[in-house]
Design an enzyme around this catalytic site. Sequence first.
Site, PDB file in Angstrom:
ATOM      1  N   HIS A  68      84.042  69.889  38.748  1.00 36.50           N
ATOM      2  CA  HIS A  68      85.199  70.685  38.353  1.00 36.50           C
ATOM      3  C   HIS A  68      84.946  71.246  36.955  1.00 36.50           C
ATOM      4  CE1 HIS A  68      88.204  68.327  41.118  1.00 36.50           C
ATOM      5  NE2 HIS A  68      87.076  68.643  41.748  1.00 36.50           N
ATOM      6  N   GLU A  92      86.860  71.643  34.427  1.00 33.68           N
ATOM      7  CA  GLU A  92      87.501  70.898  33.351  1.00 33.68           C
ATOM      8  C   GLU A  92      86.673  69.679  32.945  1.00 33.68           C
ATOM      9  OE1 GLU A  92      90.777  72.480  36.160  1.00 33.68           O
ATOM     10  OE2 GLU A  92      88.826  71.505  36.371  1.00 33.68           O
ATOM     11  N   CYS A 116      93.610  67.878  37.854  1.00 32.75           N
ATOM     12  CA  CYS A 116      93.771  66.776  38.780  1.00 32.75           C
ATOM     13  C   CYS A 116      93.665  65.497  37.929  1.00 32.75           C
ATOM     14  CB  CYS A 116      92.701  66.832  39.869  1.00 32.75           C
ATOM     15  SG  CYS A 116      91.024  66.423  39.313  1.00 32.75           S
ATOM     16  N   CYS A 132      90.227  65.093  36.219  1.00 32.08           N
ATOM     17  CA  CYS A 132      89.983  66.017  35.102  1.00 32.08           C
ATOM     18  C   CYS A 132      90.858  65.681  33.904  1.00 32.08           C
ATOM     19  CB  CYS A 132      90.217  67.456  35.551  1.00 32.08           C
ATOM     20  SG  CYS A 132      88.999  68.009  36.771  1.00 32.08           S
TER      21      CYS A 132
END
Length: 168
Positions: A60, A62, A90, A93
């Site tokens: 991800h 992030e 999420c 993250c």
Amino acid sequence: MVTSNENKDKDLGYLKQCLVLAQESLDAGDEPFGSVLVNKQGDVIATSRNRTNEVNILFHPEIELARWASENLTSQESQQSTMYTTGEHCPMCAAAHGWAGIGTLVYLASGKQLNKWYDEFGRPLAPIHFLPVQDILKEVEIRGPFSGTLLDQIKEMHRLSYLKIKDS
């Protein structure tokens, strides 16, 4: 979300850059998420986009920016930085953001909105519960979600992403 007009204009400029990265993800066959890390002076110092199809399911943007911050910034520089992203973190993250000590988070769409969109598109929901990022992060300034044209753009990207997945 409470923010001054000055902050809102600045935030929208960085969120537009996140949308460009999200479009790159979509064009590469991935889900449309993009993020930028901005220092105290307002300079974009790192960017990342979703690469879960290219690298692995955990790639991800992030997390990658949190990793970059922890490897390249002092704790003071991290604290004075802002992460801008197309979607609310999420839980995975959010934890990376917190452990990296990044001071501010600005996100375009919330996890609640994303789940609503998935339901609207007929897409299966994510395999995790999206928690409000405020429930995970401590001592982080948080701004989001936003409304308007940029939100409409990221929603459309998610719709197109689902259509690609559905048709494959």
